[in-house]
Structures are given as C-alpha cells and as structure tokens.
Motif scaffolding. Structure first.
Motif, PDB file in Angstrom:
ATOM      1  N   PHE A 125       0.828  -1.213   0.000  1.00  0.00           N
ATOM      2  CA  PHE A 125       0.000   0.000   0.000  1.00  0.00           C
ATOM      3  C   PHE A 125       0.858   1.257   0.000  1.00  0.00           C
ATOM      4  CE2 PHE A 125      -1.875   3.467   2.473  1.00  0.00           C
ATOM      5  CZ  PHE A 125      -2.994   3.741   1.701  1.00  0.00           C
ATOM      6  N   PHE A 126       1.807   1.340   0.946  1.00  0.00           N
ATOM      7  CA  PHE A 126       2.620   2.550   1.055  1.00  0.00           C
ATOM      8  C   PHE A 126       3.617   2.688  -0.094  1.00  0.00           C
ATOM      9  CE2 PHE A 126       1.271   2.304   5.541  1.00  0.00           C
ATOM     10  CZ  PHE A 126       0.856   3.616   5.721  1.00  0.00           C
ATOM     11  N   GLY A 127       3.856   1.608  -0.826  1.00  0.00           N
ATOM     12  CA  GLY A 127       4.770   1.677  -1.962  1.00  0.00           C
ATOM     13  C   GLY A 127       4.072   1.860  -3.292  1.00  0.00           C
ATOM     14  N   THR A 128       2.728   1.799  -3.313  1.00  0.00           N
ATOM     15  CA  THR A 128       2.001   1.930  -4.584  1.00  0.00           C
ATOM     16  C   THR A 128       0.950   3.039  -4.499  1.00  0.00           C
ATOM     17  OG1 THR A 128       0.467   0.149  -3.904  1.00  0.00           O
ATOM     18  CG2 THR A 128       2.389  -0.471  -5.203  1.00  0.00           C
ATOM     19  N   GLN A 129      -0.267   2.712  -4.035  1.00  0.00           N
ATOM     20  CA  GLN A 129      -1.342   3.707  -3.968  1.00  0.00           C
ATOM     21  C   GLN A 129      -0.899   4.976  -3.266  1.00  0.00           C
ATOM     22  OE1 GLN A 129      -5.165   2.585  -2.384  1.00  0.00           O
ATOM     23  NE2 GLN A 129      -5.031   0.521  -3.180  1.00  0.00           N
ATOM     24  N   HIS A 130      -0.405   4.801  -2.047  1.00  0.00           N
ATOM     25  CA  HIS A 130      -0.049   5.965  -1.233  1.00  0.00           C
ATOM     26  C   HIS A 130       1.144   6.703  -1.818  1.00  0.00           C
ATOM     27  CE1 HIS A 130       1.345   8.182   2.357  1.00  0.00           C
ATOM     28  NE2 HIS A 130       0.085   8.159   2.726  1.00  0.00           N
ATOM     29  N   ALA A 131       2.143   5.971  -2.260  1.00  0.00           N
ATOM     30  CA  ALA A 131       3.358   6.599  -2.792  1.00  0.00           C
ATOM     31  C   ALA A 131       3.062   7.393  -4.063  1.00  0.00           C
ATOM     32  CB  ALA A 131       4.416   5.534  -3.064  1.00  0.00           C
ATOM     33  N   LYS A 132       2.198   6.874  -4.921  1.00  0.00           N
ATOM     34  CA  LYS A 132       1.895   7.572  -6.176  1.00  0.00           C
ATOM     35  C   LYS A 132       1.338   8.965  -5.903  1.00  0.00           C
ATOM     36  CE  LYS A 132      -1.816   6.783  -8.600  1.00  0.00           C
ATOM     37  NZ  LYS A 132      -2.844   6.180  -9.500  1.00  0.00           N
ATOM     38  N   MET A 133       0.332   9.040  -5.038  1.00  0.00           N
ATOM     39  CA  MET A 133      -0.289  10.322  -4.769  1.00  0.00           C
ATOM     40  C   MET A 133       0.621  11.230  -3.936  1.00  0.00           C
ATOM     41  SD  MET A 133      -2.729   9.657  -6.609  1.00  0.00           S
ATOM     42  CE  MET A 133      -3.300  11.346  -6.548  1.00  0.00           C
ATOM     43  N   TYR A 134       1.385  10.640  -3.022  1.00  0.00           N
ATOM     44  CA  TYR A 134       2.271  11.422  -2.160  1.00  0.00           C
ATOM     45  C   TYR A 134       3.379  12.072  -2.974  1.00  0.00           C
ATOM     46  CZ  TYR A 134       3.836  12.404   2.645  1.00  0.00           C
ATOM     47  OH  TYR A 134       4.150  13.022   3.832  1.00  0.00           O
ATOM     48  N   LEU A 135       3.997  11.302  -3.861  1.00  0.00           N
ATOM     49  CA  LEU A 135       5.084  11.824  -4.685  1.00  0.00           C
ATOM     50  C   LEU A 135       4.578  12.878  -5.660  1.00  0.00           C
ATOM     51  CD1 LEU A 135       6.979   8.488  -5.393  1.00  0.00           C
ATOM     52  CD2 LEU A 135       7.884  10.430  -4.087  1.00  0.00           C
ATOM     53  N   CYS A 136       3.457  12.600  -6.306  1.00  0.00           N
ATOM     54  CA  CYS A 136       2.910  13.556  -7.278  1.00  0.00           C
ATOM     55  C   CYS A 136       2.485  14.854  -6.597  1.00  0.00           C
ATOM     56  CB  CYS A 136       1.721  12.937  -8.013  1.00  0.00           C
ATOM     57  SG  CYS A 136       2.168  11.630  -9.164  1.00  0.00           S
ATOM     58  N   ALA A 137       1.837  14.730  -5.440  1.00  0.00           N
ATOM     59  CA  ALA A 137       1.393  15.924  -4.714  1.00  0.00           C
ATOM     60  C   ALA A 137       2.581  16.789  -4.326  1.00  0.00           C
ATOM     61  CB  ALA A 137       0.583  15.517  -3.485  1.00  0.00           C
ATOM     62  N   ASN A 138       3.641  16.154  -3.815  1.00  0.00           N
ATOM     63  CA  ASN A 138       4.807  16.928  -3.403  1.00  0.00           C
ATOM     64  C   ASN A 138       5.489  17.583  -4.595  1.00  0.00           C
ATOM     65  OD1 ASN A 138       8.056  16.816  -2.529  1.00  0.00           O
ATOM     66  ND2 ASN A 138       6.640  17.490  -0.930  1.00  0.00           N
ATOM     67  N   MET A 139       5.551  16.872  -5.694  1.00  0.00           N
ATOM     68  CA  MET A 139       6.174  17.424  -6.891  1.00  0.00           C
ATOM     69  C   MET A 139       5.397  18.638  -7.404  1.00  0.00           C
ATOM     70  SD  MET A 139       7.022  15.490 -10.484  1.00  0.00           S
ATOM     71  CE  MET A 139       7.829  16.354 -11.828  1.00  0.00           C
ATOM     72  N   LEU A 140       4.053  18.596  -7.280  1.00  0.00           N
ATOM     73  CA  LEU A 140       3.201  19.677  -7.768  1.00  0.00           C
ATOM     74  C   LEU A 140       2.974  20.768  -6.731  1.00  0.00           C
ATOM     75  CD1 LEU A 140       0.534  17.488  -9.629  1.00  0.00           C
ATOM     76  CD2 LEU A 140       2.419  18.776 -10.653  1.00  0.00           C
ATOM     77  N   GLY A 141       3.546  20.608  -5.533  1.00  0.00           N
ATOM     78  CA  GLY A 141       3.394  21.621  -4.504  1.00  0.00           C
ATOM     79  C   GLY A 141       2.089  21.557  -3.744  1.00  0.00           C
ATOM     80  N   ILE A 142       1.448  20.385  -3.743  1.00  0.00           N
ATOM     81  CA  ILE A 142       0.190  20.189  -3.028  1.00  0.00           C
ATOM     82  C   ILE A 142       0.480  19.621  -1.647  1.00  0.00           C
ATOM     83  CG2 ILE A 142      -2.035  18.986  -3.051  1.00  0.00           C
ATOM     84  CD1 ILE A 142      -1.781  18.880  -6.112  1.00  0.00           C
ATOM     85  N   ASN A 143      -0.199  20.114  -0.641  1.00  0.00           N
ATOM     86  CA  ASN A 143       0.021  19.656   0.732  1.00  0.00           C
ATOM     87  C   ASN A 143      -0.413  18.202   0.885  1.00  0.00           C
ATOM     88  OD1 ASN A 143       0.413  19.390   3.469  1.00  0.00           O
ATOM     89  ND2 ASN A 143      -1.203  20.821   4.064  1.00  0.00           N
ATOM     90  N   CYS A 144       0.508  17.345   1.279  1.00  0.00           N
ATOM     91  CA  CYS A 144       0.202  15.922   1.464  1.00  0.00           C
ATOM     92  C   CYS A 144       0.855  15.403   2.747  1.00  0.00           C
ATOM     93  CB  CYS A 144       0.710  15.119   0.266  1.00  0.00           C
ATOM     94  SG  CYS A 144       2.502  15.249   0.010  1.00  0.00           S
ATOM     95  N   THR A 145       1.175  16.300   3.669  1.00  0.00           N
ATOM     96  CA  THR A 145       2.027  15.971   4.806  1.00  0.00           C
ATOM     97  C   THR A 145       1.353  15.044   5.812  1.00  0.00           C
ATOM     98  OG1 THR A 145       2.999  18.168   4.585  1.00  0.00           O
ATOM     99  CG2 THR A 145       3.456  16.959   6.627  1.00  0.00           C
ATOM    100  N   THR A 146       2.075  14.008   6.220  1.00  0.00           N
ATOM    101  CA  THR A 146       1.702  13.226   7.391  1.00  0.00           C
ATOM    102  C   THR A 146       2.767  13.474   8.451  1.00  0.00           C
ATOM    103  OG1 THR A 146       2.898  11.277   6.589  1.00  0.00           O
ATOM    104  CG2 THR A 146       0.554  11.428   6.052  1.00  0.00           C
TER     105      THR A 146
END
Length: 440
Positions: free
Chosen positions: A215-236
C-alpha cells in the motif's frame, strides 16, 4: 514536422468521428446523449491523467528518493530538538528509539514526552539514557491539556522546553537511518520551511507487513510523490522537521490542538506563510511490532474519516484515482466512444496498472522487494479491492477512535471528544525529569 493546422484538422476529425459513431449507434442525438458523451469524454480524460501521474511518480521517486546530500553539507548545521511522544511499549520500541541515539548529527537533543507516569515506556527510555549518557535528553511526564488533540497535549511540555531552532516531531514507531536527520536539515533553506518523510514500512516478516508495504509503496506513494512534486500539501506528521519560529508565528502547537489532523494543518500554515514543504530523500520507516490486516484496515478507515472532514473535495475525487473503479468506468467510456470491447480494455488496464505499481514499489523500496511476486500480487489485489469498503465504513460511522479516546469530527477538521470529562482550561498534573549530560 506537423504544423498547427494539421493537428487541428486531426483533432476536429476525431471528435466528428466520435459524434457520428454515437449517432449511428443511438440514432438522432438527444440531450441525454450529449450528457453521456460529455461524461464519457471526462472519464477518458481522467483515465489518461492517471497514467501521467503514474509515470510522474516513478520518475520523481527515482530522482528524489535515496539520492542523499546532493547539496554540500554546511560546516555548521543548526541544532535540532527531537520531540518523541510515547504511549505504551511496543515490541520494537527499544530498537526504534535507539536509532535516534545514533544519529550522525553535530548538535541535537531528544525530548521524550510520556502522558502517564505509570507508562512502561519510561523504563525503556531510562535504559537508553543510561546506555548513551552523552546524548542530551529530557523526559517530560504528564503533559498539559491545551485542546482536544492528545498528541499535542502530550508534546506541549517538550515543545516549550525545546532549545534549538529546528523541531523534529517523530512518532515512536519510526526507525531512523543515522544520516537522515542531516539530509533533512540540509533541505531546509530560506524557501523551504518544513521537510517531511514519505511514509513507508521497515522490512518485517509476515504477510500483514507485506500488505502494508504494498500500500505505502504503490497507492499511497503515487499520490504522495505527485502531490509533493506539484506543490500540493500531502504531509503526514510521523516524521517532520520544521522551523520553530514559523510554528510560533502560526500560534505555536496550541493553535492546532483542536484538530485531529494537526500534521496536515501545520504544514498548511507553513504554505500559507509562503514557505515550501518538501519530502526527504529517505522514507519514514514505520517499524511497529504490533501489526495485522485488521489493524491496518482500521488505520486506513480512520485516515479516510480525517480526509473527509478536513479536505472533503479531495476525498470526493479519490475514487477516480483507484485502479478498479477507474477501470470499470473507463471501460464503459471507451465502449461508448470508440466501440471497444469493455472487458478486454478493463483487463489490459488492470495489467498495466499492476506492472507500473510493481515498478513504483521497487523504486520506493530502493531495490528488490523483500517478498515474492505472488505476495505482491495478493497484497495488491487486497488493497485495490478494499478502497470502496473503507469509504463506506468511514461514512457509516464517522466517529474516530484514537489513543483510547473517541472523537466526533466537524467540517474543517476540528473535533470534539465524546464523553470527555476534561476541562480544557485546566492543566494536568505533570512532572519533569531532566537528565543532562555533556555532549560528545
């Protein structure tokens, strides 16, 4: 080279063919046909965007993760106050905490915050202090009630006593690499005010741990990496390094004590003040000794409830970023638009999605996966097929259970503790145990 006129002609011809195809199948276009056509085009567009996000996550992950210390390390790094909120004893607690005593960083202190004076975690901390007497360490017992959030109530004494300009808030289940703090500190500059680690899972045995890793290497990682790259808040908030003066400018930790998702809102406070929030090159390795499928699913349901209350628009759009749901509606869309076979399209969609997720998982892991391809397949299917179930459970019972307390969430992320006897204006009895020693 194709000119602009040719591209425009091809585009026009494509849509005219699409409309003619729909007319030939359904006869004269009625208003409902235009609605269906628009919906099919929208779904197909979302499907196309998802593939772009997949490629973006893989490329950004390969560039960002584990490429440490690209910038030269300054001769003098600012001191860091590490706040460790502890509740109870986990089988891996000693191992996890010990990694913070072995950090390769010139100047830091560890501030342990323990709510209950009878908590056995105190003995674990004291044994580590005796083993590493040269590390600056303080233990705070009792906390102080400044709001509803029990984590902030537990941390507030340590936060107020922090002597350094940088604050690292790190959960008890995190296992730290010895050079990660240095890597995080180097990332901070006059533009970046917070650096956080992308959640991942430490290598552990058992299928339940593998499911979490998938989960943390696929679904979660995809959105987390993309959000950070685009400057979207995704912080845990399981591992965040931040500038204390910015937190103070936002009102200090007490300003976030009425929220359960204090990590997200704390990062948003940095963004609102013009600071960038970036991820570290090293993932946050969660290393809890207590793990199971049911415990993991309960955690995901709790996170879903928090997203629904804190960022409802994003939560409403989440299904279109899920493999099975998007594949099903996209199969209808291409069948309607292009007269393709829906089942064949769906199967190809799932296969390609699976392969890209497998590549992304290896990128996040930084090498070969510590489990078999069959285990990855089973874990991947389990994660992908349970998403709608998590949403259903989150809406069915919006009450959040966390750290032995029950909370009712309100829009905006604010929360109200149910059946609470606490008076938020009163202070808890607290004790301070300070163990000081010379630095190495």
């Amino acid at each position: 080279m194709t000119d602009t006129g040719s591209l425009s002609s091809v585009s026009t011809e494509f849509w005219e063919r699409t409309v003619r195809s729909s007319q030939s199948v359904k006869g004269k276009m009625e208003p409902v046909d235009y609605v269906l056509l628009g919906l099919a085009i929208l779904i197909f567009s979302c499907w196309s965007v998802n593939w772009a996000l997949h490629i973006m996550a893989i490329a950004y992950g390969k560039w960002k993760l584990r490429h440490k210390l690209k910038t030269s390390v300054p001769e003098e790094l600012p001191g860091v106050s590490i706040i460790k909120p502890l509740v109870g004893v986990d089988p891996n607690l000693f191992e996890n905490l010990e990694t913070f005593f072995n950090l390769k960083y010139p100047q830091y202190e560890i501030l342990f915050c323990i709510q209950d004076e009878s908590d056995a975690a105190i003995m674990v901390v004291q044994s580590l202090i005796q083993k590493y007497p040269k590390i600056q360490t303080k233990v705070f017992i009792g906390g102080r009630t400044v709001g509803v959030n029990p984590k902030i109530n537990n941390m507030i004494l340590g936060y107020e006593a922090a002597q350094y300009e940088l604050i690292l808030i790190s959960d008890s289940g995190i296992k730290m690499c010895e050079d990660t703090l240095e890597d995080m500190a180097v990332c901070l500059n006059n533009k970046v005010g917070m650096v956080h680690q992308m959640p991942y899972i430490s290598d552990r045995s058992g299928f339940a741990s593998h499911v979490e890793k998938v989960f943390f290497g696929t679904q979660h990682a995809k959105m987390y990496l993309c959000a950070n790259m685009l400057g979207i808040n995704c912080t845990t908030g399981m591992s965040c390094l931040m500038k204390k003066d910015v937190i103070q400018e936002a009102g200090g930790l007490t300003a976030f004590a009425e929220y359960l998702a204090e990590d997200y809102l704390l990062a948003q406070a940095f963004i609102d003040r013009g600071w960038q929030v970036k991820i570290s090159s090293e993932t946050a390795k969660q290393n809890s000794g207590h793990y199971s499928i049911s415990h993991f699913h309960a955690r995901l349901i709790r996170w879903t409830k928090l997203r629904i209350a804190t960022i409802p628009l994003v939560s409403a759009l989440e299904p279109i970023f899920q493999c099975m749901f998007l594949g099903a509606v996209a199969s209808w869309a291409v069948s309607y638009l292009f007269d393709w076979t829906a089942l064949v399209f769906f199967l190809v969609h799932v296969l390609v999605w699976f392969l890209l997720d497998y590549i992304l998982a290896k990128v996040v892991q930084g090498g070969p996966l510590p489990y078999s391809k069959f285990e990855f397949l089973v874990g991947w299917i389990l994660n992908e097929t349970c998403f709608l179930y998590f949403i259903f459970c989150a809406h069915l019972n919006p009450v959040v259970e966390w750290r032995g307390h029950k909370y009712k969430l309100r829009w905006g992320g604010m929360m109200e503790e149910l059946n609470s006897q606490n008076n938020y204006k009163s202070n808890l009895k607290h004790t301070l145990i300070e163990i000081s020693s010379d630095k190495a």
